[in-house]
Design an enzyme around this catalytic site. Sequence first.
Site, PDB file in Angstrom:
ATOM      1  N   LYS A   1      68.779   5.530 -10.487  1.00 52.13           N
ATOM      2  CA  LYS A   1      69.118   5.370 -11.905  1.00 52.13           C
ATOM      3  C   LYS A   1      70.636   5.417 -12.120  1.00 52.13           C
ATOM      4  O   LYS A   1      71.345   6.175 -11.445  1.00 52.13           O
ATOM      5  CB  LYS A   1      68.444   6.496 -12.693  1.00 52.13           C
ATOM      6  CG  LYS A   1      68.627   6.434 -14.206  1.00 52.13           C
ATOM      7  CD  LYS A   1      67.876   7.584 -14.869  1.00 52.13           C
ATOM      8  CE  LYS A   1      68.004   7.545 -16.382  1.00 52.13           C
ATOM      9  NZ  LYS A   1      67.216   8.623 -17.031  1.00 52.13           N
TER      10      LYS A   1
ATOM     11  N   LEU B   1      71.328   7.476 -22.976  1.00 56.14           N
ATOM     12  CA  LEU B   1      70.095   8.008 -22.367  1.00 56.14           C
ATOM     13  C   LEU B   1      69.134   8.586 -23.397  1.00 56.14           C
ATOM     14  O   LEU B   1      67.979   8.873 -23.063  1.00 56.14           O
ATOM     15  CB  LEU B   1      70.378   9.085 -21.296  1.00 56.14           C
ATOM     16  CG  LEU B   1      71.347   8.747 -20.170  1.00 56.14           C
ATOM     17  CD1 LEU B   1      71.368   9.884 -19.144  1.00 56.14           C
ATOM     18  CD2 LEU B   1      71.004   7.439 -19.497  1.00 56.14           C
TER      19      LEU B   1
ATOM     20  N   SER C   1      64.470   6.904 -20.540  1.00 51.84           N
ATOM     21  CA  SER C   1      65.704   6.218 -20.225  1.00 51.84           C
ATOM     22  C   SER C   1      65.784   5.686 -18.787  1.00 51.84           C
ATOM     23  O   SER C   1      66.722   4.963 -18.442  1.00 51.84           O
ATOM     24  CB  SER C   1      66.890   7.164 -20.468  1.00 51.84           C
ATOM     25  OG  SER C   1      66.805   8.321 -19.649  1.00 51.84           O
TER      26      SER C   1
ATOM     27  N   VAL D   1      64.464  14.064 -19.846  1.00 52.53           N
ATOM     28  CA  VAL D   1      64.803  15.145 -20.771  1.00 52.53           C
ATOM     29  C   VAL D   1      63.913  15.119 -22.019  1.00 52.53           C
ATOM     30  O   VAL D   1      64.096  15.900 -22.927  1.00 52.53           O
ATOM     31  CB  VAL D   1      66.301  15.110 -21.153  1.00 52.53           C
ATOM     32  CG1 VAL D   1      66.593  14.014 -22.168  1.00 52.53           C
ATOM     33  CG2 VAL D   1      66.777  16.468 -21.683  1.00 52.53           C
ATOM     34  N   GLY D   2      62.944  14.201 -22.031  1.00 54.72           N
ATOM     35  CA  GLY D   2      62.026  14.142 -23.162  1.00 54.72           C
ATOM     36  C   GLY D   2      60.892  13.180 -22.878  1.00 54.72           C
ATOM     37  O   GLY D   2      60.111  12.833 -23.752  1.00 54.72           O
ATOM     38  N   GLY D   3      60.852  12.726 -21.613  1.00 57.04           N
ATOM     39  CA  GLY D   3      59.857  11.749 -21.201  1.00 57.04           C
ATOM     40  C   GLY D   3      60.468  10.587 -20.448  1.00 57.04           C
ATOM     41  O   GLY D   3      59.805   9.582 -20.180  1.00 57.04           O
ATOM     42  N   SER D   4      61.732  10.712 -20.051  1.00 54.99           N
ATOM     43  CA  SER D   4      62.491   9.574 -19.511  1.00 54.99           C
ATOM     44  C   SER D   4      62.038   9.097 -18.145  1.00 54.99           C
ATOM     45  O   SER D   4      62.423   8.011 -17.710  1.00 54.99           O
ATOM     46  CB  SER D   4      63.980   9.925 -19.458  1.00 54.99           C
ATOM     47  OG  SER D   4      64.484  10.054 -20.763  1.00 54.99           O
TER      48      SER D   4
END
Length: 572
Positions: A135, A184, A210, A231-234
Site C-alpha cells: 500500500k 486515507l 483506504s 483504521v476503520g475498515g481499510s
Amino acid sequence: MRVPLPALLGGSALLLLLLRWRRRRALWRKVAEAQERQERSLVRMEAAARRFREQHPSVNMVSILSLPLPELSKKLRDGSLPPDHVFYAYVGKALQIATETNCITEFLQESETQLRKAKLMEKQGLLYGVPVSIKDSIDCQGHDSTLGFIKNLNKPAAEDSVVVQVLKRQGAIPFVKTNVPQSLISYDCKNLIFGQTCNPLLYTRTPGGSSGGEGALVGGGGSILGIGTDVGGSLRFPAAFCGICAIKPTGNRLSKRGVMAGVVGQKAVAAAVGPLAKDVESLALCLRALLSEDMFSLDSTVPPLPFNEEVYSSTKPLRVGYYETDFFTMPSPAMRRAVRETKQLLEEAGHTLVPFELTNVDCVVFSYCVRGMFADGGRSFVKKFEGEMEKGGTGLLFWLAKAPHWLKTLLSWIAKPFVPRFSSIVRSMKENTVDEVWSLHHEIEDFCHQFIAQWKKLNLDVMLCPMLGPAFGIGYPAKLSVAVSYTMLYNALDFPAGVVPVTLVTDEDEEELKGYKGYYQDWWDRTLVKAFRGSVGMPVAVQCVALPWQEELCLRFMKEVETLSLKKNSFF
C-alpha cells in the site's frame, strides 16, 4: 506621489491572484511528473514481462497464477518453480489489472535486483520468491508514501518500514505500490495525483479503501499477497468489496514503524497493519512469516508473540456469538442472508451459535470514533490539506472540521430533532480539552471491558458479524461516512477482525431491497439503499472476530467459514 487606495488594493489583489496561479501551476506540474512516473513504471513492467516471455516461451504463466500461495511458496522453496517464473508471471498480470483498474502507482524497479539476488542465494524464509504488493502509505526505501497528497510527492522514504524489512528477510519481493484515497480517511480510492481506482469485478464500483489499490490488485489476481492498513475498515472494505480475504490484527501485533497514518497521534481508534489474499491459508502463511524474530528485534514495542500453530490448526468445535445487525446501519438483504446462511452452516458442522446483543453502536461511532479521531476539532486533519488543490473523498468530515465551533454548536442544536445522526456527528467534531480527551480514553477502556465481560459471560470463542456490502458505486463512500459502523467498532475495541466472502447478491436480494428503509430514514439511509442497488452477482462477506491478541483463533474461525462456504457454493 501617493498611490490611490483603490489602485493599491487592486494591485495587491492582482499580485495575490498571480501568486496563487503560479502556486497552482507548480502543483499541477508535480502531479503531471508523478503521473509520468506512474506511466513509465507501467511501461517498464510491460517491457520486463515481454522480455521474459520472449526468452522463456514455454513457461505456463496461467498455471503459475492459478497456484494458491501455500503451494506456490512450497514449490519456490523446494526449487521446483524458479522465482523469476513467478515474478514475471505476476508482473504481467499486475500490469493487466493496473490497466483495467488503475490500482498501481509505482513499479519498484529494485525488485528485479532483489529477484536476481534471490536466484543466487540459498533458499530461506517462508515467503522466498513471493512477489508482494504494498500500500502507498507503507514506506519503501527510495519511494514516496503520498497518502494521495501532492505535498508528499518527491519525498522518498529514507528506509523501508519494519514490515517491508521483515518481508524481505523472509524472502518476499515487494514489487509494486498501490493506490489510496487522499488522506486515507475514506473507503473509496481516489486522489488528484493518480485518479480513481475501480473494482476489478465491476468497473463502476469502488474497490473500497483506504487499501483500495491492494483490494483491486489482489482481487483481480495481479498480486498473490498484499499488505495494507486499517483504521476503520481499510483492509476489510477492499477485501469484502473485491471478493477476497483480509485480517486486521490487534493494533500492535505487527509493527507500524514506517507506516504513515491518516490522523497522526490519535489513540482512541486503533490502526493496524495486515495482509490481503485470495484465501485464509495465505493470510496465515503471511502472519507466520511476519511474526518472526526479525519483527521483534526491529521493533521492540511489538510483543514477541510468534504464530501459535496449535490454535490455528485446532479442530475443536467453537462457541460462536453472532448478530445480524448493529441497529445503526440497517444491513442490506444480502448482508443479513450472508450471516444467516453462515450461522446455519456452522451449526450443521457441530459448532454452537449464541445470539449476541449489540448495543450503543451509535455511541461508539460518534462519541468514541469520530470524537476520538477528531479530538482537536479536526484542526490537524484540515492542516493536512493545506496547499492541496482538492479536498475530495472525505465529504462531510472535511467541511465540519473546517467549520468554527459556534457554527457546529448551532448546527447540532438545530438538526437534533430532525436528523439526529447529523446532529451527533457535528457535536462529535468539537475541540476537546486535555481533560476531556483523557475522559474519552477512559470511557473507551470501560466500554471494551464491558464488551469482553458480555463475551465471557456467554463463554464465546469467536464472533460472527455482518460486513458492509456489496460494493458501492464509485463516489458513494464520501456520502456515507456513517456506514463504517460494522467495521469501526472493532478498531475502537482493538479486536482482531477478518473478512471472508461467503455468497453473491441474488435477484431475490435485489427485490427485497425495494423495502429497505433504514433505522433512521434520514438522508444517509435513503442514499445507502441507492448505493446497494444493481449489485446482482457481486460478492458479500461476513466478518469474523476474536478477542485481542488471538489472531490465530480469528484465522482458524475464518478458515472454518471459508471451508464450509466453499463446500456449499462453487462460485469462488
